[in-house]
Design a protein around this motif. Structure first.
Motif, PDB file in Angstrom:
ATOM      1  N   GLY A  26      49.207  68.123   3.575  1.00 46.37           N
ATOM      2  CA  GLY A  26      49.702  68.736   2.348  1.00 46.37           C
ATOM      3  C   GLY A  26      50.919  69.626   2.513  1.00 46.37           C
ATOM      4  O   GLY A  26      51.297  70.328   1.571  1.00 46.37           O
ATOM      5  N   VAL A  27      51.540  69.606   3.668  1.00 45.18           N
ATOM      6  CA  VAL A  27      52.666  70.495   3.938  1.00 45.18           C
ATOM      7  C   VAL A  27      53.844  70.201   3.019  1.00 45.18           C
ATOM      8  O   VAL A  27      54.467  71.115   2.475  1.00 45.18           O
ATOM      9  CB  VAL A  27      53.089  70.413   5.423  1.00 45.18           C
ATOM     10  N   ARG A  28      54.145  68.927   2.804  1.00 44.03           N
ATOM     11  CA  ARG A  28      55.322  68.554   2.018  1.00 44.03           C
ATOM     12  C   ARG A  28      55.251  69.109   0.595  1.00 44.03           C
ATOM     13  O   ARG A  28      56.182  69.752   0.115  1.00 44.03           O
ATOM     14  CB  ARG A  28      55.485  67.035   2.000  1.00 44.03           C
ATOM     15  N   SER A  29      54.135  68.877  -0.094  1.00 42.51           N
ATOM     16  CA  SER A  29      54.029  69.333  -1.484  1.00 42.51           C
ATOM     17  C   SER A  29      53.943  70.853  -1.573  1.00 42.51           C
ATOM     18  O   SER A  29      54.558  71.461  -2.448  1.00 42.51           O
ATOM     19  CB  SER A  29      52.819  68.688  -2.161  1.00 42.51           C
ATOM     20  N   ARG A  30      53.221  71.486  -0.653  1.00 44.60           N
ATOM     21  CA  ARG A  30      53.140  72.943  -0.694  1.00 44.60           C
ATOM     22  C   ARG A  30      54.459  73.589  -0.321  1.00 44.60           C
ATOM     23  O   ARG A  30      54.774  74.691  -0.770  1.00 44.60           O
ATOM     24  CB  ARG A  30      52.009  73.429   0.211  1.00 44.60           C
ATOM     25  N   ALA A  34      56.390  76.383  -2.465  1.00 43.30           N
ATOM     26  CA  ALA A  34      56.831  77.602  -1.788  1.00 43.30           C
ATOM     27  C   ALA A  34      58.304  77.861  -2.057  1.00 43.30           C
ATOM     28  O   ALA A  34      58.714  79.004  -2.287  1.00 43.30           O
ATOM     29  CB  ALA A  34      56.577  77.491  -0.286  1.00 43.30           C
ATOM     30  N   PHE A  35      59.100  76.800  -2.065  1.00 43.34           N
ATOM     31  CA  PHE A  35      60.525  76.925  -2.367  1.00 43.34           C
ATOM     32  C   PHE A  35      60.720  77.482  -3.777  1.00 43.34           C
ATOM     33  O   PHE A  35      61.547  78.377  -3.987  1.00 43.34           O
ATOM     34  CB  PHE A  35      61.216  75.566  -2.232  1.00 43.34           C
ATOM     35  N   LEU A  36      59.955  76.978  -4.748  1.00 39.80           N
ATOM     36  CA  LEU A  36      60.087  77.465  -6.130  1.00 39.80           C
ATOM     37  C   LEU A  36      59.704  78.943  -6.240  1.00 39.80           C
ATOM     38  O   LEU A  36      60.362  79.709  -6.952  1.00 39.80           O
ATOM     39  CB  LEU A  36      59.245  76.611  -7.067  1.00 39.80           C
ATOM     40  N   ILE A  37      58.664  79.347  -5.528  1.00 40.92           N
ATOM     41  CA  ILE A  37      58.281  80.762  -5.525  1.00 40.92           C
ATOM     42  C   ILE A  37      59.391  81.601  -4.904  1.00 40.92           C
ATOM     43  O   ILE A  37      59.746  82.676  -5.426  1.00 40.92           O
ATOM     44  CB  ILE A  37      56.945  80.954  -4.769  1.00 40.92           C
ATOM     45  N   ASP A  38      59.963  81.130  -3.801  1.00 41.08           N
ATOM     46  CA  ASP A  38      61.041  81.869  -3.143  1.00 41.08           C
ATOM     47  C   ASP A  38      62.280  81.978  -4.020  1.00 41.08           C
ATOM     48  O   ASP A  38      62.968  83.005  -3.992  1.00 41.08           O
ATOM     49  CB  ASP A  38      61.389  81.226  -1.806  1.00 41.08           C
ATOM     50  N   GLY A  98      50.234  79.130   2.143  1.00 38.94           N
ATOM     51  CA  GLY A  98      49.520  78.962   3.405  1.00 38.94           C
ATOM     52  C   GLY A  98      50.304  78.219   4.469  1.00 38.94           C
ATOM     53  O   GLY A  98      49.735  77.450   5.238  1.00 38.94           O
ATOM     54  N   LEU A  99      51.606  78.453   4.515  1.00 39.86           N
ATOM     55  CA  LEU A  99      52.469  77.772   5.482  1.00 39.86           C
ATOM     56  C   LEU A  99      53.143  78.779   6.400  1.00 39.86           C
ATOM     57  O   LEU A  99      53.302  79.947   6.036  1.00 39.86           O
ATOM     58  CB  LEU A  99      53.558  76.976   4.754  1.00 39.86           C
ATOM     59  N   GLU A 100      53.536  78.321   7.559  1.00 40.85           N
ATOM     60  CA  GLU A 100      54.367  79.126   8.442  1.00 40.85           C
ATOM     61  C   GLU A 100      55.263  78.210   9.260  1.00 40.85           C
ATOM     62  O   GLU A 100      54.986  77.024   9.391  1.00 40.85           O
ATOM     63  CB  GLU A 100      53.537  80.017   9.354  1.00 40.85           C
ATOM     64  N   MET A 101      56.341  78.766   9.765  1.00 40.86           N
ATOM     65  CA  MET A 101      57.293  77.985  10.547  1.00 40.86           C
ATOM     66  C   MET A 101      57.172  78.362  12.016  1.00 40.86           C
ATOM     67  O   MET A 101      56.994  79.525  12.347  1.00 40.86           O
ATOM     68  CB  MET A 101      58.723  78.227  10.076  1.00 40.86           C
ATOM     69  N   VAL A 135      63.564  62.215   4.236  1.00 41.22           N
ATOM     70  CA  VAL A 135      63.439  62.284   5.690  1.00 41.22           C
ATOM     71  C   VAL A 135      62.010  62.642   6.074  1.00 41.22           C
ATOM     72  O   VAL A 135      61.468  62.114   7.039  1.00 41.22           O
ATOM     73  CB  VAL A 135      64.441  63.309   6.266  1.00 41.22           C
ATOM     74  N   SER A 136      61.376  63.495   5.285  1.00 45.99           N
ATOM     75  CA  SER A 136      60.009  63.915   5.615  1.00 45.99           C
ATOM     76  C   SER A 136      58.994  62.789   5.455  1.00 45.99           C
ATOM     77  O   SER A 136      57.909  62.850   6.039  1.00 45.99           O
ATOM     78  CB  SER A 136      59.599  65.110   4.763  1.00 45.99           C
ATOM     79  N   LEU A 137      59.329  61.774   4.692  1.00 46.93           N
ATOM     80  CA  LEU A 137      58.419  60.642   4.546  1.00 46.93           C
ATOM     81  C   LEU A 137      58.319  59.818   5.832  1.00 46.93           C
ATOM     82  O   LEU A 137      57.331  59.128   6.056  1.00 46.93           O
ATOM     83  CB  LEU A 137      58.858  59.748   3.390  1.00 46.93           C
ATOM     84  N   PHE A 138      59.352  59.881   6.664  1.00 41.22           N
ATOM     85  CA  PHE A 138      59.395  59.096   7.892  1.00 41.22           C
ATOM     86  C   PHE A 138      59.127  59.938   9.141  1.00 41.22           C
ATOM     87  O   PHE A 138      59.136  59.420  10.239  1.00 41.22           O
ATOM     88  CB  PHE A 138      60.745  58.393   8.022  1.00 41.22           C
TER      89      PHE A 138
END
Length: 168
Positions: A26-30, A34-38, A98-101, A135-138
């Motif tokens: 679920g990282v891609r959708s979250r 997260a981008f919209l919140i930022d 719930g993500l981190e880099m 790119v994230s799909l591959f």
């Protein structure tokens, strides 16, 4: 050369999507949410900084108003540098989702890398539009183009504390 090793220093990649798929679930959708919140947080910070620049412009008899030209970019860079490059390795939006880099070998990003990361993101978005998400799909780790270039990975932070990491 296997997918787990990198040509840099012979280190092993810390996050293996085959052994730990829950790190990337679920990282891609979250990440999009997260981008919209930022974006909202940066807009609010920019509005607050704009009020300060307004009073600075009055105090400096108009010279301070020139700061409006660089205000949004400066606020966004500082926000990302100090949140993503900070101790929690995530922006406020990423924390909410719930993500981190992390860097490919498991270390947390530092402020300069975080600032370069956001600059590459905006550059790639302006050139490739939303196609940069393809790119994230591959990618097995659901990484975007700028993540691959900088050697970063976004993972689920709740799962990260539960899964032991193999580090060389």
């Amino acid at each position: 050369m296997s997918a787990e090793t990198s040509p840099d220093y012979g280190r092993q990649a810390a996050f293996d999507p085959v052994r730990n798929p829950e790190l990337f679930s679920g990282v891609r959708s979250r990440r999009i949410f997260a981008f919209l919140i930022d974006v909202i947080v940066i807009a609010l910070l920019t509005f607050g900084a704009g009020i300060l620049v307004f009073f600075l412009g009055i105090f400096t008899l108009g010279l301070g108003f020139a700061l409006y030209a660089i205000l949004p970019t400066t606020v966004a860079l500082l926000y990302v540098a100090f949140t993503l490059g900070g101790s929690q390795a995530s922006t406020l939006g990423m924390r909410a989702m719930g993500l981190e880099m992390r860097l490919w070998y498991g270390s947390k990003p530092y402020p300069l890398l975080a600032a370069v990361h956001v600059l590459l993101f905006w550059f790639s978005i302006s050139l490739l539009t939303p196609l940069v998400l393809l790119v994230s799909l591959f990618s097995d780790r659901k990484r975007l183009l700028h993540d691959i270039v900088l050697g970063t990975v976004v993972i689920n932070s709740a799962h990260h504390q539960e899964v032991p990491q193999n580090r060389a």
